[in-house]
Scaffold this motif. Structure first.
Motif: not given
Ligand code: FAD
Length: 488
Positions: A440, A258, A271, A400
């Protein structure tokens, strides 16, 4: 059973507890799961104390903003699982799916008329705070909202934090106390609640409980509903079981890579938990508990240095700490903002330096200007941006690192920063499974300077806002397979 800590309970109205009521009503609206839930635990606790049965109402309205096949299916899949797991328990579970706009009106008030109290979820964003406040004004019985959002209770802070660093420092000081206050894993285990009641025939006639067929969320079922059918169901399935599977897959197969590979869109080492966290199918306490177990962690490993450093404080491995910085620090920073600022999604909420620099460059010529439709369809000259937009449209998810680039380019290609903000929110909330979440708005407004600092050199359009380019991203990360997979 261990009691729900007071820090998690918010009394939303001043109406009294009705001792002579027939049951305790849990109005499940955000923590849509049956395990690791402070709200369900509180409802069980009150029902036990009052020696009354428990009724769980899990509604799905059809007129909330962005209601679509994608969001409905994900929620319905979670409801089907809740129905299965509560079927054998000492609870009346009433899943209600509104067939036409407005038909669900009155259900909560009607059920509450015979309740001792109503327990619900405290969630600080989207239409939920307004909905809970409106219910509180009408209910003649006590309404409690239970905060099951993060490791830190929302009101453990008393203001919003301007940076992740400042919030991390605060967390490092106060979190140890709350790490000892976990919800029980299965609040219904070993309890002795009275037999569940039967709902009056009139209630069942007007607001029938959703059966297996409806909860299966087939294409035929979804087609009957007055929701947006142009946003198709996503490959990911909803529900706690799927969420926990994602968690375990992550811990077993991905976590080790990660910290090094989380920015690689092709590596798929993150994840994938955000939709499950968003709909409350998985709880961050369970994520933390399983991670802690995998790491052999105990609270005495917490470090003494509380100066806000990203690593070293938790006392876990490097990868686990990198993950915790996202799922705790960054995630809960977004919740902190929504708790203390009603304007959390507004341009006006940006820090002063960011608004100033964006306004100074507002009139700068845009290199290209795309219409909302062109952007939505992924029809720009930039293959990587188009692929990211297509992944969002088709699958309801976006990595991301690409999300950051995606937002920065929208700023560059729209007539003003306010247009950019509106466009990002419209796309993200419409297509992303994890959209309409505190994160968000923190992610989108981060693209415009929230939680960031001024960067040089000053550039056209961006001013001092951090810049990202697709050429740079394409150089830094492997994207060849990604471009092929998500070709518009
Ligand atoms: C423009 C933009 C829009 C975004 N929109 C959303 C959104 O709608 N919903 C959403 O949950 N996140 C959003 N994010 C944050 C982040 O992109 C997602 O949380 C993350 O990509 C989810 O994937 P994952 O679950 O595999 O993350 P992992 O890397 O596995 O992280 C685990 C969890 O930590 C949290 N997390 C991770 N990164 C961040 C972050 N940067 N900020 C806050 N929390 C984070 C999420 O809850 C995530 O599920 C956005 C970011 C940007 C730049």
């Amino acid at each position: 059973m261990q009691k729900v800590p007071i820090s998690r309970i918010r009394e939303v109205n001043l109406a009294p507890l009705r001792q002579e009521g027939g049951y305790v009503l849990y109005w499940m609206i955000a923590s849509r799961r049956t395990r690791w839930s402070f709200a369900l635990q509180r409802a069980v606790e009150m029902a036990t104390e009052l020696n009354r049965p428990l009724v769980v109402l899990e509604p799905l309205r059809c007129c909330y903003p962005y209601a679509s096949d994608r969001l409905h299916a994900f929620i319905l899949q979670g409801m089907a699982e809740n129905a299965r797991s509560l079927a054998a328990r000492q609870v009346l579970y009433h899943p209600y799916v509104e067939p036409e706009a407005g038909e669900g009106k009155g259900l909560l008030l009607t059920l509450a008329e015979r309740a001792c109290l109503v327990v619900t979820d405290d969630y600080p964003a989207f239409f939920l705070p307004r909905m809970v406040a409106a219910a509180a004004a009408k209910l003649a019985v006590r309404l409690e909202a239970i905060d099951g959002n993060g490791l830190l209770p929302l009101h453990a802070a008393d203001h919003d934090y301007p940076t992740a660093y400042a919030f991390r420092r605060f967390l490092q000081k106060v979190l140890p106390k709350y790490l000892l206050e976990f919800p029980v894993e299965d609040p219904l285990q070993g309890g002795t609640l009275p037999d569940p009641p039967k709902l009056p025939a009139e209630v069942l006639r007007r607001w029938p409980g959703a059966g297996k067929e409806l909860l299966a969320a087939s294409r035929r079922v979804l087609a009957r509903m007055p929701i947006d059918h142009s946003v198709h169901t996503a490959p990911a399935r909803g529900g706690s079981r799927e969420g926990v599977k994602a968690l375990r897959r992550f811990l077993e197969k991905r976590l080790a890579r990660y910290s090094e590979e989380r920015n690689e869109p092709e590596a798929e080492v993150t994840s994938g938990l955000s939709p499950y966290l968003h709909f409350g199918h998985v709880y961050v306490h369970q994520v933390f508990a399983e991670l802690a177990e995998a790491e052999g962690w105990s609270p005495d490993l917490l470090g003494p240095d509380t100066r806000g450093k990203r690593t070293g404080w938790w006392g876990m491995g490097v990868a686990a700490e990198a993950f915790l910085d996202q799922v705790v620090t960054w995630r809960e920073l977004g919740f902190n903002m929504c708790t203390f600022r009603d304007d959390y999604a507004a341009y006006a909420s940006l820090p002063e330096w960011a608004r100033r620099t964006l306004e100074e460059h507002r009139g700068d010529p845009r290199p290209v200007a795309y219409t909302r439709q062109e952007l939505e369809a992924g029809k720009t000259r930039y293959p990587l941006w188009n692929a990211a937009q297509m992944q969002l449209v088709r699958e309801g998810r976006l990595h991301n690192y690409l999300r950051m680039l995606w937002g920065k380019k929208i700023l560059e290609w729209t007539p003003s920063p306010q247009d950019a903000l509106e466009t990002m929110i419209a796309f993200n909330d419409r297509y992303a499974l994890d959209g309409r979440d505190p994160n968000s708005y923190s992610g989108i407004l981060w693209c415009l300077g929230r939680y960031d600092r001024a960067w040089g050199p000053e550039r056209p359009i961006f001013g001092k806002i951090r810049y990202m380019s697709s050429e740079n991203t394409a150089r830094k990360v492997r994207v060849k397979g990604y471009l092929e997979k998500y070709r518009p």
